[in-house]
Design a protein around this motif. Sequence first.
Motif, PDB file in Angstrom:
ATOM      1  N   ASN A  18       0.818  -1.213   0.000  1.00 51.82           N
ATOM      2  CA  ASN A  18       0.000   0.000   0.000  1.00 51.82           C
ATOM      3  C   ASN A  18       0.851   1.262   0.000  1.00 51.82           C
ATOM      4  OD1 ASN A  18      -2.577  -1.130  -0.089  1.00 51.82           O
ATOM      5  ND2 ASN A  18      -2.620  -1.458   2.120  1.00 51.82           N
ATOM      6  N   PHE A  19       2.154   1.114   0.222  1.00 55.15           N
ATOM      7  CA  PHE A  19       3.069   2.252   0.192  1.00 55.15           C
ATOM      8  C   PHE A  19       3.593   2.525  -1.221  1.00 55.15           C
ATOM      9  CE2 PHE A  19       4.781   3.025   4.736  1.00 55.15           C
ATOM     10  CZ  PHE A  19       3.533   2.796   5.290  1.00 55.15           C
ATOM     11  N   SER A  20       3.295   1.658  -2.179  1.00 57.42           N
ATOM     12  CA  SER A  20       3.843   1.836  -3.520  1.00 57.42           C
ATOM     13  C   SER A  20       3.296   3.108  -4.155  1.00 57.42           C
ATOM     14  CB  SER A  20       3.529   0.624  -4.411  1.00 57.42           C
ATOM     15  OG  SER A  20       2.153   0.592  -4.751  1.00 57.42           O
ATOM     16  N   ALA A  21       4.090   3.704  -5.025  1.00 60.06           N
ATOM     17  CA  ALA A  21       3.753   5.007  -5.620  1.00 60.06           C
ATOM     18  C   ALA A  21       2.744   4.855  -6.752  1.00 60.06           C
ATOM     19  CB  ALA A  21       5.021   5.695  -6.109  1.00 60.06           C
ATOM     20  N   SER A  30      -7.779  12.708  -5.792  1.00 59.10           N
ATOM     21  CA  SER A  30      -6.612  11.872  -6.017  1.00 59.10           C
ATOM     22  C   SER A  30      -5.918  11.616  -4.683  1.00 59.10           C
ATOM     23  CB  SER A  30      -5.635  12.566  -6.972  1.00 59.10           C
ATOM     24  OG  SER A  30      -6.187  12.670  -8.263  1.00 59.10           O
ATOM     25  N   TRP A  31      -5.517  10.383  -4.481  1.00 53.30           N
ATOM     26  CA  TRP A  31      -4.800   9.986  -3.268  1.00 53.30           C
ATOM     27  C   TRP A  31      -3.429   9.477  -3.681  1.00 53.30           C
ATOM     28  CZ3 TRP A  31      -7.331  10.419   1.502  1.00 53.30           C
ATOM     29  CH2 TRP A  31      -8.685  10.751   1.426  1.00 53.30           C
ATOM     30  N   ARG A  32      -2.394   9.961  -3.032  1.00 51.37           N
ATOM     31  CA  ARG A  32      -1.031   9.646  -3.460  1.00 51.37           C
ATOM     32  C   ARG A  32      -0.743   8.146  -3.460  1.00 51.37           C
ATOM     33  NH1 ARG A  32      -0.196  14.749  -0.840  1.00 51.37           N
ATOM     34  NH2 ARG A  32       0.956  16.177  -2.211  1.00 51.37           N
ATOM     35  N   THR A  33      -1.280   7.436  -2.499  1.00 50.35           N
ATOM     36  CA  THR A  33      -1.116   5.980  -2.427  1.00 50.35           C
ATOM     37  C   THR A  33      -2.391   5.378  -1.848  1.00 50.35           C
ATOM     38  OG1 THR A  33      -0.240   5.945  -0.152  1.00 50.35           O
ATOM     39  CG2 THR A  33       1.369   6.218  -1.951  1.00 50.35           C
ATOM     40  N   SER A  34      -2.517   4.069  -1.957  1.00 51.00           N
ATOM     41  CA  SER A  34      -3.656   3.406  -1.339  1.00 51.00           C
ATOM     42  C   SER A  34      -3.587   3.498   0.178  1.00 51.00           C
ATOM     43  CB  SER A  34      -3.743   1.942  -1.794  1.00 51.00           C
ATOM     44  OG  SER A  34      -2.514   1.279  -1.643  1.00 51.00           O
ATOM     45  N   GLU A  35      -2.370   3.623   0.720  1.00 49.54           N
ATOM     46  CA  GLU A  35      -2.219   3.793   2.170  1.00 49.54           C
ATOM     47  C   GLU A  35      -2.858   5.109   2.623  1.00 49.54           C
ATOM     48  OE1 GLU A  35      -0.924   2.571   6.031  1.00 49.54           O
ATOM     49  OE2 GLU A  35      -0.999   1.500   4.124  1.00 49.54           O
ATOM     50  N   ILE A  52      -4.610  13.761   6.227  1.00 50.35           N
ATOM     51  CA  ILE A  52      -3.971  12.501   5.838  1.00 50.35           C
ATOM     52  C   ILE A  52      -3.800  12.447   4.319  1.00 50.35           C
ATOM     53  CG2 ILE A  52      -4.254   9.987   5.793  1.00 50.35           C
ATOM     54  CD1 ILE A  52      -5.706  10.246   8.494  1.00 50.35           C
ATOM     55  N   ARG A  53      -4.792  12.890   3.571  1.00 43.07           N
ATOM     56  CA  ARG A  53      -4.683  12.868   2.102  1.00 43.07           C
ATOM     57  C   ARG A  53      -3.503  13.698   1.617  1.00 43.07           C
ATOM     58  NH1 ARG A  53      -6.715  15.079  -2.856  1.00 43.07           N
ATOM     59  NH2 ARG A  53      -7.607  16.913  -1.860  1.00 43.07           N
ATOM     60  N   THR A  57       4.173  11.567   2.513  1.00 45.11           N
ATOM     61  CA  THR A  57       4.606  10.187   2.287  1.00 45.11           C
ATOM     62  C   THR A  57       3.557   9.218   2.837  1.00 45.11           C
ATOM     63  OG1 THR A  57       5.762   9.959   4.414  1.00 45.11           O
ATOM     64  CG2 THR A  57       7.014  10.904   2.556  1.00 45.11           C
ATOM     65  N   PRO A  58       3.531   7.977   2.341  1.00 44.20           N
ATOM     66  CA  PRO A  58       2.606   7.000   2.916  1.00 44.20           C
ATOM     67  C   PRO A  58       2.934   6.674   4.366  1.00 44.20           C
ATOM     68  CG  PRO A  58       4.065   5.974   1.285  1.00 44.20           C
ATOM     69  CD  PRO A  58       4.243   7.445   1.160  1.00 44.20           C
ATOM     70  N   MET A  59       4.212   6.759   4.726  1.00 43.86           N
ATOM     71  CA  MET A  59       4.579   6.527   6.122  1.00 43.86           C
ATOM     72  C   MET A  59       3.937   7.575   7.028  1.00 43.86           C
ATOM     73  SD  MET A  59       5.997   4.827   8.495  1.00 43.86           S
ATOM     74  CE  MET A  59       7.137   3.686   7.687  1.00 43.86           C
ATOM     75  N   ARG A  60       3.974   8.840   6.588  1.00 42.29           N
ATOM     76  CA  ARG A  60       3.359   9.895   7.386  1.00 42.29           C
ATOM     77  C   ARG A  60       1.850   9.697   7.441  1.00 42.29           C
ATOM     78  NH1 ARG A  60       3.136  12.461  11.801  1.00 42.29           N
ATOM     79  NH2 ARG A  60       2.268  14.581  11.694  1.00 42.29           N
ATOM     80  N   ALA A  61       1.248   9.284   6.332  1.00 40.83           N
ATOM     81  CA  ALA A  61      -0.187   9.009   6.331  1.00 40.83           C
ATOM     82  C   ALA A  61      -0.522   7.902   7.329  1.00 40.83           C
ATOM     83  CB  ALA A  61      -0.646   8.621   4.931  1.00 40.83           C
ATOM     84  N   ALA A  62       0.314   6.869   7.363  1.00 37.95           N
ATOM     85  CA  ALA A  62       0.101   5.761   8.293  1.00 37.95           C
ATOM     86  C   ALA A  62       0.241   6.220   9.742  1.00 37.95           C
ATOM     87  CB  ALA A  62       1.086   4.636   7.998  1.00 37.95           C
TER      88      ALA A  62
END
Length: 221
Positions: A18-21, A30-35, A52-53, A57-62
Amino acid sequence: MNDIHFYKTIDPFGCFSNFSAHPVFVEEQSWRTSEHYFQAQKFVNAEIRHLIRMAETPMRAAQLGRSRDFPLRADWDEIKDDVMRSVVRWKVEQHADVREALISTGTSNIIEHTSNDSYWADGGDGSGLNMLGVILMEVRSALTVGELDEVAACVPSPPWVKYLEFGKGGPGDLGFRMGGGQDYMDEWHAWFVGMSNTNRLRYLKLFQVPSYWSDWLSSQQ
């Protein structure tokens, strides 16, 4: 039967993470990643979801999604699997490379392999539920029997997905035009108008045209 493990985005089959670009486009956003999308759905508050959107980075979203400083929606445990199913399916529908990688796994078991998670992953020792792997295999089954929209196969992303970083500026955004967007839009449009009317409508249903692109698109068809 071989097992296919994935976890880090740089590894083989890292596109399953889910972190993939791989941005996803859902309901004019639009959402940068599925995460990013998954973590935001934990909350009812629109400001928190937006925060969060927009995470870089997906890490920050998580991190934001896992924070209990925000009130978690009451039904999250009941809906989280379906939220994950939806975003994984959208990601596969909207990105040809992910579809191709998923189909290439054949009938192998797909396992998110890490000790960091015993629900979505295998817990590192096989004791976890591996729900993300299970969902990926469900989507793979839908692909192989033709349940996913066939127009999604090997099609280019529309410019409002490809250049999501320009937000709601639409085709008139200066950054979009100077950043290579104009050339991409010209090539994409030539491909788009070459489709049959039926496939064009199916394509637009799949990628959901945002309001800030609809006037331009209507003038080009």
